[in-house]
Design an enzyme around this catalytic site. Structure first.
Site: not given
Ligand code: Q9C
Ligand code: ZN
Length: 347
Positions: A163, A199, A201, A288
């Site tokens: 990100h 991933d 995301h 994830d």
């Molecule tokens: N409380 C990666 O997997 N916010 N980043 C999620 C959950 C951000 C994930 C909210 C998620 C980022 C590298």
């Molecule tokens: Zn992720």
């Protein structure tokens, strides 16, 4: 498979993140890398070594000098605001959105935090710079090892990277390890490098870093940004710009996506990578997508990760795996190492 382990990863240890109006314990925590290391060693997948430190100029191939200076000095500037900040993580609270200027770097540290970030879910801590820099070392070393003959390498590091953009942190990421690995191979003489981001995301940072270029193909399978983080990038109509047109492929999938749907997307992704004709592959390896992940909504099972690794091996490319997300900590080692073992078995 040769693994480069970030022995300083635990120095990045956020206390809390803000989630729907509440402070909750961070999902992105040191236990994550511990689980992966112990499973990698338990299965005897390969040697685990410490990376050589890379010079800051290597990081400047991807990140701006002023962003790197900000990250390096952030903790001391945070302490300079108030010595009591030593026991608190730094969070941004103000951002230069549309109509505000981001070309002038403010002196005020809180203003800099906002200028160089995209969300408030990514605490910056006393050891963030050391952990992120050593992680970048792992990624560049993993890339370099491919250049000198390794078939496959693994950057076992956290915090993750995909990100993070050229000049901002967010989504638990500070330095874009996958981008640094790809850029290092190009600087070392590779002509084309493909990045496959699996991933959950969308890898918005990686996409934006290479969006105008035809020497790096970025392909990503992820939760539809209409409903999933990072929300503002990752749509199917983002195909690259200028010379980079045609060298970006997003495959967003709906919440509830199961194994069959996900594996079909992987097939499309692999077809695109094949047609590109890369010298090497970087995999942003997040797990994830697992059914038990606490912040994601796909339905992959642990055994599926073996098949994913096998399919990636059939691309027949020197491959650097870079650890990204995955927050079901108890199953994290199994899921990550399943991808790696699937690859090794099929390679
Ligand atoms: N409380 C990666 O997997 N916010 N980043 C999620 C959950 C951000 C994930 C909210 C998620 C980022 C590298
Ligand atoms: Zn992720």
């Amino acid at each position: 498979m040769l693994a480069f382990y970030n022995e300083h990863h635990a120095q990045h240890k956020g206390r809390f993140e803000i989630f729907r109006g509440e402070m909750v314990p961070c999902f992105e925590k040191p236990e994550r890398a511990d689980m992966v290391l112990s499973e990698f060693e338990r299965r005897g997948l390969g040697r685990v070594v410490t990376p050589q430190g890379v010079p800051l100029v290597s990081l400047e191939r991807v990140h701006t000098p002023r962003y790197l200076a900000f990250l390096r000095n952030a903790w001391s500037e945070w302490l300079a605001l108030d010595p009591a900040n030593a026991d608190k993580d730094a969070f941004p609270a103000v951002w230069p959105v549309r109509s505000l200027r981001s070309d002038v770097e403010p002196d005020n540290f809180c203003a800099k935090l906002g200028l160089y970030s995209m969300d408030s879910g990514t605490p910056l801590t006393s050891g963030t710079w050391v952990a992120a820099k050593t992680g970048a070392d792992c990624a560049v070393n993993a890339a370099h090892a491919l250049r000198i003959g390794e078939r496959s390498t693994f950057a076992l590091t956290r915090p993750p990277g995909h990100h993070a953009g050229a000049d901002f942190f967010g989504g638990y990421c500070f330095l874009n390890n996958a981008a640094l690995a790809a850029q290092h191979m190009l600087d070392d003489g590779a002509k084309k490098v493909a990045i496959l981001d699996i991933d959950y995301h969308h890898g918005n940072g990686t996409q934006s870093i290479f969006y105008g270029r035809d020497d790096v193909l970025f392909v990503s399978i992820h939760g539809d940004p209409r409903s999933e983080y990072p929300f503002y990038l990752g749509h199917a109509d983002e195909k690259g710009e200028g010379a980079g047109l045609g060298f970006n492929l997003n495959l967003p999938l709906p919440a509830g996506t199961d194994t069959a749907q996900w594996m079909a997307a992987l097939e499309s992704a692999c077809l695109k990578v094949n047609m590109f004709g890369a010298d090497a592959l970087v995999v942003s390896l997040g797990v994830d997508t697992y059914i038990g992940d606490p912040i994601s909504h796909f339905k992959l099972h642990s055994a599926d990760f073996l098949r994913i690794g096998e399919r990636i091996a059939h691309l027949g490319l020197p491959t650097a795996f870079i650890f990204e997300g995955g927050y079901a900590v108890d199953e994290l080692g199994i899921n990550v190492v399943n991808v790696l073992e699937g690859f090794e078995t099929a390679a």
